[in-house]
Write an enzyme that holds these catalytic residues in place. Structure first.
Site, PDB file in Angstrom:
ATOM      1  N   GLY A 181      32.691 106.536  78.550  1.00 31.23           N
ATOM      2  CA  GLY A 181      33.661 105.749  77.782  1.00 31.23           C
ATOM      3  C   GLY A 181      34.359 104.695  78.639  1.00 31.23           C
ATOM      4  N   GLN A 182      35.259 103.968  77.994  1.00 34.23           N
ATOM      5  CA  GLN A 182      36.008 102.918  78.716  1.00 34.23           C
ATOM      6  C   GLN A 182      36.703 103.484  79.964  1.00 34.23           C
ATOM      7  OE1 GLN A 182      39.197  99.752  77.275  1.00 34.23           O
ATOM      8  NE2 GLN A 182      40.220 101.713  77.568  1.00 34.23           N
ATOM      9  N   ALA A 237      36.993 113.302  77.540  1.00 35.19           N
ATOM     10  CA  ALA A 237      36.101 113.316  76.377  1.00 35.19           C
ATOM     11  C   ALA A 237      36.886 113.557  75.094  1.00 35.19           C
ATOM     12  CB  ALA A 237      35.049 114.414  76.536  1.00 35.19           C
ATOM     13  N   SER A 256      37.554 109.560  69.832  1.00 37.13           N
ATOM     14  CA  SER A 256      38.834 108.907  70.150  1.00 37.13           C
ATOM     15  C   SER A 256      39.279 107.882  69.110  1.00 37.13           C
ATOM     16  CB  SER A 256      38.727 108.233  71.523  1.00 37.13           C
ATOM     17  OG  SER A 256      37.926 107.071  71.436  1.00 37.13           O
ATOM     18  N   SER A 280      47.827 111.487  74.392  1.00 40.44           N
ATOM     19  CA  SER A 280      47.883 110.153  73.781  1.00 40.44           C
ATOM     20  C   SER A 280      49.241 109.859  73.159  1.00 40.44           C
ATOM     21  CB  SER A 280      46.823 110.078  72.684  1.00 40.44           C
ATOM     22  OG  SER A 280      47.051 108.949  71.870  1.00 40.44           O
ATOM     23  N   GLU A 318      49.532 108.506  70.485  1.00 42.02           N
ATOM     24  CA  GLU A 318      49.389 108.795  69.052  1.00 42.02           C
ATOM     25  C   GLU A 318      50.159 110.064  68.671  1.00 42.02           C
ATOM     26  OE1 GLU A 318      47.969 106.011  66.898  1.00 42.02           O
ATOM     27  OE2 GLU A 318      47.674 107.958  65.940  1.00 42.02           O
ATOM     28  N   TYR A 341      43.330 113.146  64.604  1.00 42.52           N
ATOM     29  CA  TYR A 341      43.137 112.851  66.037  1.00 42.52           C
ATOM     30  C   TYR A 341      44.389 113.235  66.826  1.00 42.52           C
ATOM     31  CZ  TYR A 341      43.133 110.070  70.326  1.00 42.52           C
ATOM     32  OH  TYR A 341      43.239 109.667  71.639  1.00 42.52           O
ATOM     33  N   LYS A 400      44.984 116.126  69.714  1.00 40.74           N
ATOM     34  CA  LYS A 400      45.508 115.804  71.054  1.00 40.74           C
ATOM     35  C   LYS A 400      46.767 116.637  71.362  1.00 40.74           C
ATOM     36  CE  LYS A 400      42.777 112.744  72.909  1.00 40.74           C
ATOM     37  NZ  LYS A 400      42.078 113.027  74.164  1.00 40.74           N
TER      38      LYS A 400
HETATM   39  P1  NAP Z   1      36.081 106.243  74.522  1.00 38.52           P
HETATM   40  O1  NAP Z   1      35.682 104.939  75.120  1.00 38.52           O
HETATM   41  O2  NAP Z   1      35.946 106.468  73.075  1.00 38.52           O
HETATM   42  O3  NAP Z   1      35.251 107.388  75.297  1.00 38.52           O
HETATM   43  C1  NAP Z   1      35.207 108.705  74.824  1.00 38.52           C
HETATM   44  C2  NAP Z   1      34.298 109.506  75.722  1.00 38.52           C
HETATM   45  O4  NAP Z   1      34.251 110.862  75.230  1.00 38.52           O
HETATM   46  C3  NAP Z   1      32.836 109.013  75.734  1.00 38.52           C
HETATM   47  O5  NAP Z   1      32.343 109.128  77.039  1.00 38.52           O
HETATM   48  C4  NAP Z   1      32.143 110.008  74.821  1.00 38.52           C
HETATM   49  O6  NAP Z   1      30.778 110.176  75.100  1.00 38.52           O
HETATM   50  C5  NAP Z   1      32.887 111.281  75.188  1.00 38.52           C
HETATM   51  N1  NAP Z   1      32.701 112.346  74.197  1.00 38.52           N
HETATM   52  C6  NAP Z   1      32.993 112.298  72.869  1.00 38.52           C
HETATM   53  N2  NAP Z   1      32.676 113.474  72.293  1.00 38.52           N
HETATM   54  C7  NAP Z   1      32.185 114.271  73.274  1.00 38.52           C
HETATM   55  C8  NAP Z   1      31.673 115.590  73.317  1.00 38.52           C
HETATM   56  N3  NAP Z   1      31.590 116.361  72.211  1.00 38.52           N
HETATM   57  N4  NAP Z   1      31.254 116.088  74.499  1.00 38.52           N
HETATM   58  C9  NAP Z   1      31.286 115.332  75.624  1.00 38.52           C
HETATM   59  N5  NAP Z   1      31.734 114.070  75.651  1.00 38.52           N
HETATM   60  C10 NAP Z   1      32.182 113.545  74.484  1.00 38.52           C
HETATM   61  O7  NAP Z   1      37.594 106.592  74.916  1.00 38.52           O
HETATM   62  P2  NAP Z   1      38.547 105.938  76.035  1.00 38.52           P
HETATM   63  O8  NAP Z   1      39.255 104.790  75.437  1.00 38.52           O
HETATM   64  O9  NAP Z   1      37.796 105.801  77.293  1.00 38.52           O
HETATM   65  O10 NAP Z   1      39.650 107.096  76.170  1.00 38.52           O
HETATM   66  C11 NAP Z   1      39.446 108.180  77.079  1.00 38.52           C
HETATM   67  C12 NAP Z   1      40.299 109.361  76.620  1.00 38.52           C
HETATM   68  O11 NAP Z   1      41.671 108.974  76.606  1.00 38.52           O
HETATM   69  C13 NAP Z   1      40.001 109.857  75.215  1.00 38.52           C
HETATM   70  O12 NAP Z   1      40.214 111.249  75.205  1.00 38.52           O
HETATM   71  C14 NAP Z   1      41.042 109.179  74.358  1.00 38.52           C
HETATM   72  O13 NAP Z   1      41.290 109.943  73.193  1.00 38.52           O
HETATM   73  C15 NAP Z   1      42.221 109.164  75.293  1.00 38.52           C
HETATM   74  N6  NAP Z   1      43.177 108.079  75.131  1.00 38.52           N
HETATM   75  C16 NAP Z   1      42.751 106.801  75.103  1.00 38.52           C
HETATM   76  C17 NAP Z   1      43.681 105.776  75.001  1.00 38.52           C
HETATM   77  C18 NAP Z   1      43.260 104.324  74.958  1.00 38.52           C
HETATM   78  O14 NAP Z   1      44.090 103.489  74.564  1.00 38.52           O
HETATM   79  N7  NAP Z   1      42.051 103.994  75.383  1.00 38.52           N
HETATM   80  C19 NAP Z   1      45.051 106.079  74.942  1.00 38.52           C
HETATM   81  C20 NAP Z   1      45.444 107.411  74.997  1.00 38.52           C
HETATM   82  C21 NAP Z   1      44.496 108.406  75.117  1.00 38.52           C
HETATM   83  P3  NAP Z   1      29.613 109.334  74.327  1.00 38.52           P
HETATM   84  O15 NAP Z   1      29.494 108.049  75.101  1.00 38.52           O
HETATM   85  O16 NAP Z   1      28.441 110.226  74.465  1.00 38.52           O
HETATM   86  O17 NAP Z   1      30.072 109.128  72.931  1.00 38.52           O
HETATM   87  N1  GDD Z   2      40.461  99.794  64.625  1.00 40.44           N
HETATM   88  C1  GDD Z   2      41.051  98.903  63.804  1.00 40.44           C
HETATM   89  N2  GDD Z   2      40.287  98.036  63.081  1.00 40.44           N
HETATM   90  N3  GDD Z   2      42.399  98.880  63.741  1.00 40.44           N
HETATM   91  C2  GDD Z   2      42.968  97.947  62.948  1.00 40.44           C
HETATM   92  C3  GDD Z   2      42.234  97.035  62.185  1.00 40.44           C
HETATM   93  C4  GDD Z   2      40.816  97.084  62.252  1.00 40.44           C
HETATM   94  O1  GDD Z   2      40.104  96.326  61.615  1.00 40.44           O
HETATM   95  N4  GDD Z   2      43.105  96.232  61.517  1.00 40.44           N
HETATM   96  C5  GDD Z   2      44.328  96.632  61.850  1.00 40.44           C
HETATM   97  N5  GDD Z   2      44.270  97.679  62.701  1.00 40.44           N
HETATM   98  C6  GDD Z   2      45.421  98.404  63.260  1.00 40.44           C
HETATM   99  C7  GDD Z   2      45.354  99.920  63.059  1.00 40.44           C
HETATM  100  O2  GDD Z   2      45.754 100.269  61.731  1.00 40.44           O
HETATM  101  C8  GDD Z   2      46.329 100.375  64.137  1.00 40.44           C
HETATM  102  O3  GDD Z   2      47.641 100.325  63.646  1.00 40.44           O
HETATM  103  C9  GDD Z   2      46.174  99.332  65.244  1.00 40.44           C
HETATM  104  O4  GDD Z   2      45.446  98.247  64.663  1.00 40.44           O
HETATM  105  C10 GDD Z   2      45.445  99.825  66.480  1.00 40.44           C
HETATM  106  O5  GDD Z   2      44.240 100.447  66.070  1.00 40.44           O
HETATM  107  P1  GDD Z   2      43.115 100.892  67.144  1.00 40.44           P
HETATM  108  O6  GDD Z   2      42.775  99.757  68.024  1.00 40.44           O
HETATM  109  O7  GDD Z   2      42.026 101.535  66.367  1.00 40.44           O
HETATM  110  O8  GDD Z   2      43.885 101.926  68.087  1.00 40.44           O
HETATM  111  P2  GDD Z   2      44.854 103.153  67.750  1.00 40.44           P
HETATM  112  O9  GDD Z   2      46.242 102.727  68.143  1.00 40.44           O
HETATM  113  O10 GDD Z   2      44.667 103.670  66.388  1.00 40.44           O
HETATM  114  O11 GDD Z   2      44.318 104.273  68.749  1.00 40.44           O
HETATM  115  C11 GDD Z   2      44.005 103.956  70.108  1.00 40.44           C
HETATM  116  O12 GDD Z   2      45.136 104.178  70.922  1.00 40.44           O
HETATM  117  C12 GDD Z   2      45.570 105.550  71.005  1.00 40.44           C
HETATM  118  C13 GDD Z   2      46.815 105.578  71.899  1.00 40.44           C
HETATM  119  O13 GDD Z   2      47.952 105.253  71.152  1.00 40.44           O
HETATM  120  C14 GDD Z   2      42.822 104.825  70.527  1.00 40.44           C
HETATM  121  O14 GDD Z   2      42.366 104.392  71.785  1.00 40.44           O
HETATM  122  C15 GDD Z   2      43.208 106.288  70.641  1.00 40.44           C
HETATM  123  O15 GDD Z   2      42.123 107.029  71.203  1.00 40.44           O
HETATM  124  C16 GDD Z   2      44.429 106.380  71.561  1.00 40.44           C
HETATM  125  O16 GDD Z   2      44.846 107.707  71.717  1.00 40.44           O
END
Ligand code: NAP
Ligand code: GDD
Length: 339
Positions: free
Chosen positions: A12-13, A87, A90, A131, A133, A154, A158
């Protein structure tokens, strides 16, 4: 001797940036990957093939957060010094459609890996990707003391993981931390999250390959930071003297509409001509406002973000513009970003 880290979610990212960081610090990095019908390691292929990553220090192992016996075997074999559990399914909107699966991976998956750690390597240090969230409808600004009010399957998954980490810390004395990370983005962000969806569409519209962008709620406010800085914060949590929970955030909040305006502004376009509302992107329950207070991380870890909103938007739009201009495919845009 080189330290060893085990990363779930390495494809993932965040996993890709974290692997890069740890390899640069000299770690041996084990990454858990899932079998998929097409290979999905494009975010880390540059590391796997990098001649500077000597002696095969990046090692990919098959497994799944839904397979506890596999996790137990792997941790017995690897005995890592540090475990980063990133993982998850997400995507918040998708979690309403796949609530059981999201809970199995994001909540029970934490039980599985903590149980594996408790028996295989109880002296290891553990990071859980919690998160913002989880704050849901809680009033802003949100910090480690803010009561949680989750609004999606979700977020509830978490929150289970988050409480479990605290319980394993107290009950079993594990060095286990939760990072309560606010949204963090990058050119490696998945294309269905709103920031990357916007930056990619702006580049495509500018290049004449797309004429409209359909979005849902433009009023939602998020605290958006830059992902490489957040993985540094994860690492710092595991280097601290004692385990704890930390908010990582920028301390600023912006609407989705502002992100759109800035992104189109980066290429000199008026967003109102291209953006249309599509109710299919609305969520059954929305999180209206996230704004983090990262004071504890600054005081105790010396962590502070540098990249703020306007720079983040620019980084993402420019990466997608460059990618499309050079005719790169999705994974090539990400790879180009590495260089
Ligand atoms: P992401 O890009 O969606 O990556 C998710 C990772 O989890 C991928 O490597 C995916 O593998 C793996 N995964 C999903 N289901 C799995 C399973 N059953 N077994 C093993 N691996 C699995 O997420 P990210 O943005 O990097 O975020 C990393 C973590 O931080 C996540 O837990 C997310 O919920 C949390 N988080 C993210 C944010 C954010 O803003 N980015 C903020 C707060 C928390 P595949 O490639 O095989 O699908
Ligand atoms: N994805 C998406 N697509 N979101 C949209 C859209 C669209 O077309 N239009 C508006 N939004 C709004 C969503 O309703 C939300 O309020 C906001 O954009 C951000 O949506 P996402 O980018 O999907 O992120 P998120 O805030 O729901 O969740 C992400 O951040 C969390 C941390 O607060 C994810 O990375 C989660 O995994 C992470 O925990």
């Amino acid at each position: 001797m080189a330290r060893t880290a085990f990363i779930t979610g390495i494809t993932g990212q965040d996993g890709s940036y974290l692997a890069e960081l740890l390899l640069a610090k000299g770690y041996i990095v084990y990454g858990l990957i899932r079998r998929s019908s097409t290979f999905n390691t494009d975010r880390i292929d540059h590391l796997y093939q990098d001649p500077h990553v000597k002696d095969y220090r990046l090692r990919l192992v098959y497994g799944d957060m839904q397979d506890g016996s596999c996790l137990t075997r792997l941790l017995h074999e690897i005995k890592p010094d540090e475990i980063y559990n990133l993982a998850a399914q997400s995507h918040v909107k998708v979690s309403f459609d796949t609530a059981e699966h999201t809970g199995d991976v994001g909540a029970l998956g934490v039980t599985r890996i903590l149980e594996a750690m408790r028996t295989a390597c109880p002296k290891a240090r553990f990071y859980q990707a919690s998160s913002s969230e989880m704050f849901g409808s809680a009033p802003a600004p949100q910090n480690e003391a803010t009561p949680f009010a989750p609004r999606s399957p979700y977020a509830i998954a978490k929150l289970y993981g988050h409480h479990l980490v605290a319980n394993y810390r107290e009950a079993w004395g594990l060095f286990a931390c939760s990072g309560i990370l606010f949204n963090h983005e990058s050119p490696r962000r998945g294309g269905t999250f709103v920031t990357r969806k916007i930056s990619h569409a702006v580049a495509a519209i500018k290049a004449g390959k797309q004429d409209r962008l359909f979005l849902g709620n433009l009023d939602a406010k998020r605290d958006w930071g830059f992902a490489p800085e957040y993985v540094e914060g994860m690492w710092r949590m595991l280097q601290a003297d004692k385990p704890g929970d930390y908010v990582l955030a920028t301390g600023e909040t912006h609407t989705v509409r502002e992100f759109v305006e800035h992104a189109f502004g980066c290429v000199g376009l008026d967003w109102t001509k291209y953006v249309e509302h599509d109710p299919r992107y609305l969520r059954p329950t929305e999180v209206d406002l996230l704004l983090g207070d990262p004071g504890k991380a600054k005081r105790e870890l010396g962590w502070q973000c540098q990249v703020k909103f306007a720079d983040l938007v620019k980084i993402m739009v420019e990466a997608d513009v460059r990618g499309l201009k050079d005719g790169l495919r999705e994974f090539e845009v990400r790879e180009r970003h590495f260089k």
